[in-house]
Design a protein around this motif. Structure first.
Motif, PDB file in Angstrom:
ATOM      1  N   GLY A  43       0.723  -1.167   0.126  1.00 55.44           N
ATOM      2  CA  GLY A  43       0.021   0.010  -0.064  1.00 55.44           C
ATOM      3  C   GLY A  43       0.775   1.218   0.033  1.00 55.44           C
ATOM      4  N   ARG A  44       2.227   1.155  -0.346  1.00 52.60           N
ATOM      5  CA  ARG A  44       3.009   2.383  -0.062  1.00 52.60           C
ATOM      6  C   ARG A  44       2.765   3.185  -1.582  1.00 52.60           C
ATOM      7  NH1 ARG A  44       8.374   3.746   2.174  1.00 52.60           N
ATOM      8  NH2 ARG A  44       9.161   5.153   0.698  1.00 52.60           N
ATOM      9  N   ARG A  45       2.338   4.419  -1.226  1.00 54.78           N
ATOM     10  CA  ARG A  45       1.905   5.393  -2.201  1.00 54.78           C
ATOM     11  C   ARG A  45       3.232   5.930  -2.852  1.00 54.78           C
ATOM     12  NH1 ARG A  45      -1.880   5.368   1.710  1.00 54.78           N
ATOM     13  NH2 ARG A  45      -3.862   5.698   1.046  1.00 54.78           N
ATOM     14  N   PHE A  46       3.071   6.245  -4.240  1.00 57.50           N
ATOM     15  CA  PHE A  46       4.200   6.909  -5.000  1.00 57.50           C
ATOM     16  C   PHE A  46       3.505   8.002  -5.780  1.00 57.50           C
ATOM     17  CE2 PHE A  46       6.389   3.238  -3.723  1.00 57.50           C
ATOM     18  CZ  PHE A  46       7.690   3.588  -3.283  1.00 57.50           C
ATOM     19  N   TYR A  47       3.491   9.205  -5.668  1.00 55.83           N
ATOM     20  CA  TYR A  47       3.224  10.485  -6.397  1.00 55.83           C
ATOM     21  C   TYR A  47       4.265  10.831  -7.640  1.00 55.83           C
ATOM     22  CZ  TYR A  47       0.222  10.493  -2.189  1.00 55.83           C
ATOM     23  OH  TYR A  47      -0.601  10.305  -1.222  1.00 55.83           O
ATOM     24  N   ARG A  48       3.272  10.918  -8.610  1.00 55.50           N
ATOM     25  CA  ARG A  48       3.797  11.259  -9.947  1.00 55.50           C
ATOM     26  C   ARG A  48       3.800  12.790 -10.048  1.00 55.50           C
ATOM     27  NH1 ARG A  48      -0.405   7.407 -12.722  1.00 55.50           N
ATOM     28  NH2 ARG A  48      -1.205   8.608 -11.035  1.00 55.50           N
ATOM     29  N   PRO A  49       4.855  13.508 -10.945  1.00 50.31           N
ATOM     30  CA  PRO A  49       4.719  14.983 -10.974  1.00 50.31           C
ATOM     31  C   PRO A  49       3.189  15.412 -11.307  1.00 50.31           C
ATOM     32  CG  PRO A  49       6.467  14.094 -12.203  1.00 50.31           C
ATOM     33  CD  PRO A  49       5.849  12.946 -11.544  1.00 50.31           C
ATOM     34  N   GLN A  50       2.294  14.558 -12.043  1.00 54.50           N
ATOM     35  CA  GLN A  50       1.080  15.054 -12.393  1.00 54.50           C
ATOM     36  C   GLN A  50       0.130  14.918 -10.926  1.00 54.50           C
ATOM     37  OE1 GLN A  50       2.739  12.640 -13.944  1.00 54.50           O
ATOM     38  NE2 GLN A  50       2.787  12.894 -16.168  1.00 54.50           N
ATOM     39  N   ASP A  51       0.431  13.979  -9.926  1.00 58.01           N
ATOM     40  CA  ASP A  51      -0.264  13.964  -8.874  1.00 58.01           C
ATOM     41  C   ASP A  51      -0.028  15.027  -7.906  1.00 58.01           C
ATOM     42  OD1 ASP A  51      -1.317  11.151  -9.482  1.00 58.01           O
ATOM     43  OD2 ASP A  51       0.563  10.390  -8.947  1.00 58.01           O
ATOM     44  N   ILE A  52       1.199  15.429  -8.075  1.00 50.19           N
ATOM     45  CA  ILE A  52       1.698  16.623  -7.278  1.00 50.19           C
ATOM     46  C   ILE A  52       0.787  17.757  -7.581  1.00 50.19           C
ATOM     47  CG2 ILE A  52       3.436  18.074  -6.449  1.00 50.19           C
ATOM     48  CD1 ILE A  52       3.648  15.387  -5.255  1.00 50.19           C
ATOM     49  N   VAL A  53       0.715  18.159  -9.057  1.00 48.19           N
ATOM     50  CA  VAL A  53       0.029  19.140  -9.563  1.00 48.19           C
ATOM     51  C   VAL A  53      -1.442  19.202  -9.181  1.00 48.19           C
ATOM     52  CG1 VAL A  53      -0.986  20.249 -11.841  1.00 48.19           C
ATOM     53  CG2 VAL A  53       1.611  19.326 -11.506  1.00 48.19           C
ATOM     54  N   LEU A  54      -1.992  17.977  -9.269  1.00 50.00           N
ATOM     55  CA  LEU A  54      -3.537  17.858  -8.867  1.00 50.00           C
ATOM     56  C   LEU A  54      -3.746  18.242  -7.536  1.00 50.00           C
ATOM     57  CD1 LEU A  54      -4.487  14.684 -10.756  1.00 50.00           C
ATOM     58  CD2 LEU A  54      -5.320  17.055 -11.266  1.00 50.00           C
ATOM     59  N   LEU A  55      -2.690  17.639  -6.620  1.00 50.87           N
ATOM     60  CA  LEU A  55      -2.647  17.945  -4.908  1.00 50.87           C
ATOM     61  C   LEU A  55      -2.826  19.536  -4.717  1.00 50.87           C
ATOM     62  CD1 LEU A  55      -0.863  14.960  -3.816  1.00 50.87           C
ATOM     63  CD2 LEU A  55      -3.193  15.370  -3.525  1.00 50.87           C
ATOM     64  N   LYS A  56      -1.778  20.112  -5.335  1.00 53.14           N
ATOM     65  CA  LYS A  56      -1.665  21.428  -5.398  1.00 53.14           C
ATOM     66  C   LYS A  56      -3.017  22.241  -5.827  1.00 53.14           C
ATOM     67  CE  LYS A  56       3.387  21.813  -5.621  1.00 53.14           C
ATOM     68  NZ  LYS A  56       4.350  22.373  -6.644  1.00 53.14           N
ATOM     69  N   ALA A  57      -3.547  21.595  -6.607  1.00 54.75           N
ATOM     70  CA  ALA A  57      -4.784  22.391  -7.389  1.00 54.75           C
ATOM     71  C   ALA A  57      -5.728  22.243  -6.417  1.00 54.75           C
ATOM     72  CB  ALA A  57      -5.330  21.797  -8.596  1.00 54.75           C
ATOM     73  N   VAL A  58      -6.167  20.991  -5.674  1.00 59.43           N
ATOM     74  CA  VAL A  58      -6.990  20.821  -4.786  1.00 59.43           C
ATOM     75  C   VAL A  58      -6.899  21.686  -3.529  1.00 59.43           C
ATOM     76  CG1 VAL A  58      -8.124  19.090  -3.080  1.00 59.43           C
ATOM     77  CG2 VAL A  58      -7.345  18.516  -5.302  1.00 59.43           C
ATOM     78  N   LYS A  59      -5.438  21.864  -2.813  1.00 55.70           N
ATOM     79  CA  LYS A  59      -5.293  22.541  -1.896  1.00 55.70           C
ATOM     80  C   LYS A  59      -5.527  24.077  -2.075  1.00 55.70           C
ATOM     81  CE  LYS A  59      -1.711  23.963   1.408  1.00 55.70           C
ATOM     82  NZ  LYS A  59      -0.960  25.200   1.447  1.00 55.70           N
ATOM     83  N   ARG A  60      -5.259  24.416  -3.373  1.00 55.48           N
ATOM     84  CA  ARG A  60      -5.564  25.913  -3.723  1.00 55.48           C
ATOM     85  C   ARG A  60      -6.941  26.193  -3.676  1.00 55.48           C
ATOM     86  NH1 ARG A  60      -3.616  29.107  -8.956  1.00 55.48           N
ATOM     87  NH2 ARG A  60      -4.596  31.033  -8.510  1.00 55.48           N
ATOM     88  N   LEU A  61      -7.784  25.021  -4.461  1.00 52.93           N
ATOM     89  CA  LEU A  61      -9.147  25.512  -4.690  1.00 52.93           C
ATOM     90  C   LEU A  61     -10.044  25.383  -3.370  1.00 52.93           C
ATOM     91  CD1 LEU A  61      -9.603  23.156  -7.829  1.00 52.93           C
ATOM     92  CD2 LEU A  61     -10.063  25.908  -7.642  1.00 52.93           C
ATOM     93  N   LEU A  62      -9.327  24.559  -2.466  1.00 51.91           N
ATOM     94  CA  LEU A  62     -10.079  24.471  -1.088  1.00 51.91           C
ATOM     95  C   LEU A  62      -9.688  25.537  -0.174  1.00 51.91           C
ATOM     96  CD1 LEU A  62      -9.851  20.673  -0.555  1.00 51.91           C
ATOM     97  CD2 LEU A  62     -11.847  21.749  -1.122  1.00 51.91           C
ATOM     98  N   HIS A  63      -8.430  25.838  -0.048  1.00 52.21           N
ATOM     99  CA  HIS A  63      -7.893  26.638   0.954  1.00 52.21           C
ATOM    100  C   HIS A  63      -8.016  28.263   0.622  1.00 52.21           C
ATOM    101  CE1 HIS A  63      -6.237  23.633   3.650  1.00 52.21           C
ATOM    102  NE2 HIS A  63      -6.798  22.976   2.819  1.00 52.21           N
ATOM    103  N   ASP A  64      -7.434  28.409  -0.694  1.00 53.11           N
ATOM    104  CA  ASP A  64      -7.390  29.651  -1.140  1.00 53.11           C
ATOM    105  C   ASP A  64      -8.575  30.274  -1.841  1.00 53.11           C
ATOM    106  OD1 ASP A  64      -4.600  29.591  -0.199  1.00 53.11           O
ATOM    107  OD2 ASP A  64      -3.788  29.307  -2.178  1.00 53.11           O
ATOM    108  N   GLU A  65      -9.209  29.383  -2.590  1.00 53.98           N
ATOM    109  CA  GLU A  65     -10.456  29.836  -3.552  1.00 53.98           C
ATOM    110  C   GLU A  65     -11.634  29.679  -2.866  1.00 53.98           C
ATOM    111  OE1 GLU A  65      -9.681  31.642  -6.157  1.00 53.98           O
ATOM    112  OE2 GLU A  65      -7.822  31.278  -6.058  1.00 53.98           O
TER     113      GLU A  65
END
Length: 141
Positions: A43-65
């Protein structure tokens, strides 16, 4: 030695890069189908660069927007994955074709034309149902 920008990240590295705790990243996986890191044995997770982009997007949409979880889900349904990704990578530095990601939704079909006669019929049915419900409620009170 620093990792290549294209290298996969562990959950702790992803959490540091996104600026959110690990448990929040795991929670977002349960709420957003498009957040799907690779999982290896155990179950160890590995995040691709695209996954990081999506996570940053979610954080920005939830927290900043100020969007809610449902708001981000709706944005994904209505505008697709690439639009979400644009919030996490405004400069478009990461090539965004994640493997195995949920495809962008097809545009919603145009609503069928409904005649005013049919709408009046439905309204009459609803009003009749309401009257029956009110009558039943008044008898039980």
């Amino acid at each position: 030695m620093a990792k290549s920008p294209q290298a996969f990240r562990t959950i702790s590295e992803a959490a540091d890069e996104v600026g959110a705790p690990q448990h929040v990243l795991r929670f977002w996986e349960t709420k957003f189908t498009f957040v799907a890191p690779l999982k290896r044995a155990g179950g160890r997770r590995f995040y691709r660069p695209q996954d990081i982009v999506l996570l940053k997007a979610v954080k920005r949409l939830l927290h900043d927007e100020g969007l809610t979880i449902k708001g981000v889900q709706r944005l994904f349904r209505e505008q697709g994955l690439k639009r979400i990704a644009a919030w996490g990578d405004p400069e478009g530095l990461v090539a965004f074709e994640p493997e195995g990601a949920t495809p962008e939704p097809a545009p919603a079909p145009a609503p069928a034309a409904v005649s005013s006669v049919r709408l009046r019929q439905v309204l009459a049915e609803l009003e009749g149902a309401r009257a029956r419900l009110e009558a039943a409620l008044s008898r039980s009170a």
